[in-house]
Design an enzyme around this catalytic site. Structure first.
Site, PDB file in Angstrom:
ATOM      1  N   CYS A 110       0.814  -1.209   0.000  1.00  0.00           N
ATOM      2  CA  CYS A 110       0.000   0.000   0.000  1.00  0.00           C
ATOM      3  C   CYS A 110       0.854   1.268   0.000  1.00  0.00           C
ATOM      4  O   CYS A 110       1.863   1.349   0.681  1.00  0.00           O
ATOM      5  CB  CYS A 110      -0.888  -0.019   1.229  1.00  0.00           C
ATOM      6  SG  CYS A 110      -1.904   1.427   1.379  1.00  0.00           S
ATOM      7  N   CYS A 129      -7.839   1.601  -1.101  1.00  0.00           N
ATOM      8  CA  CYS A 129      -7.453   0.808   0.059  1.00  0.00           C
ATOM      9  C   CYS A 129      -7.324  -0.645  -0.368  1.00  0.00           C
ATOM     10  O   CYS A 129      -8.242  -1.193  -0.988  1.00  0.00           O
ATOM     11  CB  CYS A 129      -8.508   0.946   1.153  1.00  0.00           C
ATOM     12  SG  CYS A 129      -8.232  -0.203   2.508  1.00  0.00           S
ATOM     13  N   GLN A 136     -19.168 -10.418  10.928  1.00  0.00           N
ATOM     14  CA  GLN A 136     -17.727 -10.605  10.824  1.00  0.00           C
ATOM     15  C   GLN A 136     -17.248  -9.854   9.580  1.00  0.00           C
ATOM     16  O   GLN A 136     -17.955  -9.829   8.566  1.00  0.00           O
ATOM     17  CB  GLN A 136     -17.396 -12.096  10.716  1.00  0.00           C
ATOM     18  CG  GLN A 136     -17.957 -12.934  11.862  1.00  0.00           C
ATOM     19  CD  GLN A 136     -17.185 -12.794  13.160  1.00  0.00           C
ATOM     20  OE1 GLN A 136     -16.107 -12.206  13.201  1.00  0.00           O
ATOM     21  NE2 GLN A 136     -17.731 -13.315  14.248  1.00  0.00           N
ATOM     22  N   PHE A 176     -22.999 -14.560  23.276  1.00  0.00           N
ATOM     23  CA  PHE A 176     -22.577 -13.474  22.372  1.00  0.00           C
ATOM     24  C   PHE A 176     -22.927 -13.885  20.929  1.00  0.00           C
ATOM     25  O   PHE A 176     -22.085 -13.879  20.041  1.00  0.00           O
ATOM     26  CB  PHE A 176     -21.082 -13.177  22.507  1.00  0.00           C
ATOM     27  CG  PHE A 176     -20.631 -12.898  23.918  1.00  0.00           C
ATOM     28  CD1 PHE A 176     -20.683 -11.612  24.434  1.00  0.00           C
ATOM     29  CD2 PHE A 176     -20.178 -13.920  24.746  1.00  0.00           C
ATOM     30  CE1 PHE A 176     -20.289 -11.344  25.734  1.00  0.00           C
ATOM     31  CE2 PHE A 176     -19.781 -13.662  26.052  1.00  0.00           C
ATOM     32  CZ  PHE A 176     -19.823 -12.374  26.547  1.00  0.00           C
ATOM     33  N   ASN A 178     -24.883 -16.167  13.825  1.00  0.00           N
ATOM     34  CA  ASN A 178     -23.855 -16.674  12.903  1.00  0.00           C
ATOM     35  C   ASN A 178     -23.482 -18.130  13.215  1.00  0.00           C
ATOM     36  O   ASN A 178     -23.332 -18.948  12.304  1.00  0.00           O
ATOM     37  CB  ASN A 178     -22.626 -15.765  13.016  1.00  0.00           C
ATOM     38  CG  ASN A 178     -21.538 -16.093  12.024  1.00  0.00           C
ATOM     39  OD1 ASN A 178     -21.803 -16.373  10.857  1.00  0.00           O
ATOM     40  ND2 ASN A 178     -20.290 -16.061  12.486  1.00  0.00           N
ATOM     41  N   ASP A 236     -18.325 -16.278  21.964  1.00  0.00           N
ATOM     42  CA  ASP A 236     -17.659 -15.449  20.945  1.00  0.00           C
ATOM     43  C   ASP A 236     -17.777 -13.980  21.339  1.00  0.00           C
ATOM     44  O   ASP A 236     -18.504 -13.214  20.696  1.00  0.00           O
ATOM     45  CB  ASP A 236     -18.307 -15.722  19.575  1.00  0.00           C
ATOM     46  CG  ASP A 236     -17.685 -14.885  18.468  1.00  0.00           C
ATOM     47  OD1 ASP A 236     -16.569 -14.359  18.658  1.00  0.00           O
ATOM     48  OD2 ASP A 236     -18.320 -14.748  17.402  1.00  0.00           O
ATOM     49  N   CYS A 268     -11.435 -12.424  19.557  1.00  0.00           N
ATOM     50  CA  CYS A 268     -10.739 -11.432  18.733  1.00  0.00           C
ATOM     51  C   CYS A 268      -9.674 -10.710  19.551  1.00  0.00           C
ATOM     52  O   CYS A 268      -9.141  -9.693  19.116  1.00  0.00           O
ATOM     53  CB  CYS A 268     -11.732 -10.445  18.123  1.00  0.00           C
ATOM     54  SG  CYS A 268     -12.702  -9.564  19.344  1.00  0.00           S
TER      55      CYS A 268
HETATM   56  C1  LIG Z   1     -17.539 -10.757  18.148  1.00  0.00           C
HETATM   57  S1  LIG Z   1     -19.265 -10.466  18.100  1.00  0.00           S
HETATM   58  C2  LIG Z   1     -19.833 -12.088  17.731  1.00  0.00           C
HETATM   59  C3  LIG Z   1     -21.221 -12.191  17.220  1.00  0.00           C
HETATM   60  C4  LIG Z   1     -21.604 -13.527  16.597  1.00  0.00           C
HETATM   61  N1  LIG Z   1     -21.178 -14.664  17.384  1.00  0.00           N
HETATM   62  C5  LIG Z   1     -21.054 -13.630  15.199  1.00  0.00           C
HETATM   63  O1  LIG Z   1     -20.226 -14.518  14.934  1.00  0.00           O
HETATM   64  O2  LIG Z   1     -21.453 -12.836  14.334  1.00  0.00           O
HETATM   65  C6  LIG Z   1     -19.616 -10.170  19.765  1.00  0.00           C
HETATM   66  C7  LIG Z   1     -21.071 -10.034  20.124  1.00  0.00           C
HETATM   67  O3  LIG Z   1     -21.124  -9.799  21.538  1.00  0.00           O
HETATM   68  C8  LIG Z   1     -22.191  -8.926  21.812  1.00  0.00           C
HETATM   69  N2  LIG Z   1     -21.888  -8.346  23.128  1.00  0.00           N
HETATM   70  C9  LIG Z   1     -20.919  -7.464  23.435  1.00  0.00           C
HETATM   71  N3  LIG Z   1     -20.923  -7.194  24.750  1.00  0.00           N
HETATM   72  C10 LIG Z   1     -21.922  -7.952  25.303  1.00  0.00           C
HETATM   73  C11 LIG Z   1     -22.419  -8.123  26.624  1.00  0.00           C
HETATM   74  N4  LIG Z   1     -21.896  -7.459  27.644  1.00  0.00           N
HETATM   75  N5  LIG Z   1     -23.428  -8.998  26.819  1.00  0.00           N
HETATM   76  C12 LIG Z   1     -23.954  -9.670  25.783  1.00  0.00           C
HETATM   77  N6  LIG Z   1     -23.542  -9.551  24.513  1.00  0.00           N
HETATM   78  C13 LIG Z   1     -22.523  -8.684  24.273  1.00  0.00           C
HETATM   79  C14 LIG Z   1     -22.244  -7.968  20.656  1.00  0.00           C
HETATM   80  O4  LIG Z   1     -23.559  -7.439  20.495  1.00  0.00           O
HETATM   81  C15 LIG Z   1     -21.823  -8.877  19.484  1.00  0.00           C
HETATM   82  O5  LIG Z   1     -22.957  -9.400  18.838  1.00  0.00           O
END
Ligand SMILES: C[S@@+](CC[C@H](N)C(=O)[O-])C[C@H]1O[C@@H](n2cnc3c(N)ncnc32)[C@H](O)[C@@H]1O
Length: 437
Positions: A74, A162, A269, A298, A303, A368, A394
């Protein structure tokens, strides 16, 4: 800048790498963490932080290069805050990231999986389907900048394309700049948000002032020529609406015949190709059986929940975002799945009064979380009498921290591995499978 105020520059030899990928060197017995330097290299570095126990520095010139070093692709590498590892080939980046994850595990009680999974990789350029680009009108130059923020400031990087953005948008940044410079409200656009699928490219224009009819026409003309769809956002998330017609966004888990609808502001994602491979690896590791009851913490849009529901007895998904939970429910119906329950709940809170918690057991659990990890809810796992926990992360620092707690709950770490979800950036996605002893 007077000599006294000029930041210190020193010649350093890099001895090893830290677990966030910075080179470690020593200068007069003090440890120096050097951004942008590889093991074995000799670099000229500039001090950016002077702490009692260590310095932090940035590489300004590589005097003796490692054989692993390559030319960044880049034009704005080094300035733009988006990517920081383009000086390593994608193959070496993911090897490094695995090493950083190992270091994090090591720092948390010398955790070591029984077996390391091969890294999951895919195309390393043009993978990004979700992004937020800053917009700024620069009065002096009379031009509008669009791009990621600079590494060391809140300025917007001067960029026309980008290399990591999806092909639907990667070369259109220049066109966006020209388009915005024609708008009457060009001083009042802080950012655009990007959501791209196989079929659609949506740009959500955040504006602090109303657009006039001419502005709207300019955007409509741009949309037609560039094959994108504008959404406008005048305030909070509930103000997001299409400029013209609404379009449907969705992505698929093809192997499992699942289609997931979402709104442009929803969490998805960023890398669809890795997401599909990640899901398939998760299903393999979980060895889902017909009578399994699975908890997906989460869960977001579902997904993991939605494809899991095809092979298990029941799925329970929990996420604190009510909008995502509503969409997850709609997606279950759309995919003809009636063995899933979704609950909106903040997983940092005590779950003891929750329907999905009280007197419940789950055979397998998927976790997750966001970068801050899942420590609070992990403390409550023992009552579920779970055999298996699949943790997708992550942030290796919180994964390692939370793993230590799971090991104390008598789980063992069977597998761990990294996934190249964010090539060229310093972000690390990983997966770990814990089995009850
Ligand atoms: C990394 S994403 C993963 C979502 C899903 N598993 C996916 O693969 O698309 C993290 C998720 O955690 C949720 N989240 C973040 N903080 C949270 C909390 N304190 N309690 C419940 N969910 C939460 C967010 O809304 C988000 O959907």
């Amino acid at each position: 800048v007077s000599r006294k105020n000029k930041p210190k520059e020193y010649k350093l030899t890099i001895e090893s790498l830290s677990n966030e990928g910075r080179g470690i060197a020593h200068y007069e017995a003090k440890t120096v963490f050097v951004r942008g330097a590889l093991v074995g290299e000799e670099v000229l570095a500039q001090r950016v932080r002077n702490k009692a126990k260590y310095d932090e520095a940035d590489t300004i010139e590589v005097l003796k290069a490692s054989s692993m070093r390559i030319e960044p692709k880049c034009e704005v590498f080094g300035i733009c805050g988006g990517c920081s590892l383009q000086y390593l080939s994608p193959e070496n980046q993911i090897i490094e990231k695995e090493q950083w994850l190992k270091n994090h595990f090591k720092q948390h009680g010398y955790i070591e999986p029984k077996k390391w999974l091969s890294p999951i990789t895919s195309e390393s350029w043009n993978y990004r389907r979700k992004a937020r680009l800053g917009v700024r009108f620069v009065e002096k130059k009379g031009e509008v900048l669009v791009g990621f923020r600079e590494k060391k400031s809140s300025f917007i990087t001067q960029m026309d394309k980008c290399e990591v953005l999806d092909l639907a948008l990667n070369t259109k940044i220049k066109d966006l700049k020209i388009c915005f410079s024609q708008l009457s409200i060009k001083k009042n656009i802080p950012q655009i948000e990007v959501a791209i699928t196989d079929e659609q490219t949506i740009l959500i224009l955040r504006h602090l002032e109303e657009l006039n009819d001419n502005d709207k026409q300019i955007l409509k003309d741009f949309a037609k020529v560039q094959n994108i769809t504008w959404y406008l956002q005048s305030g909070g998330l509930d103000t997001v609406k299409p400029l013209e017609n609404e379009v449907k966004l969705s992505y698929q888990h093809k192997k499992h015949n699942i289609e997931i609808n979402f709104l442009p502001t929803d969490f998805t994602q960023v890398n669809f190709s890795i997401n599909e491979k990640m899901l398939n690896q998760a299903l393999d590791l979980l060895k889902v059986e017909k009578d399994d009851n699975i908890l997906d913490l989460f869960c977001g849009l579902g997904n993991f929940s939605l494809p899991l529901a095809k092979y298990a007895n029941s799925i329970t998904g929990v996420d604190f975002d009510k909008n995502l939970i509503q969409r997850a429910r709609d997606n279950a119906i759309k995919n003809g799945l009636n063995n899933i329950d979704f609950f909106a709940f903040d997983l940092t809170k005590e779950p003891t009064q929750q329907l999905w918690y009280q007197n419940k057991t789950y055979d397998k659990i998927v976790i997750d979380p966001a970068r801050s990890g899942a420590l609070e809810i992990i403390e409550f796992l023992p009552q579920f009498k779970t055999k298996m926990v699949l943790y997708v992360s992550c942030n290796p620092a919180t994964l390692a921290r939370d793993s230590e707690v799971l090991l104390k709950q008598d789980f063992e770490l069977k597998y761990a591995g990294v996934m190249d979800m964010f090539p060229h950036t310093a972000h690390i996605e990983s997966m770990a499978l814990f089995i009850k002893k």
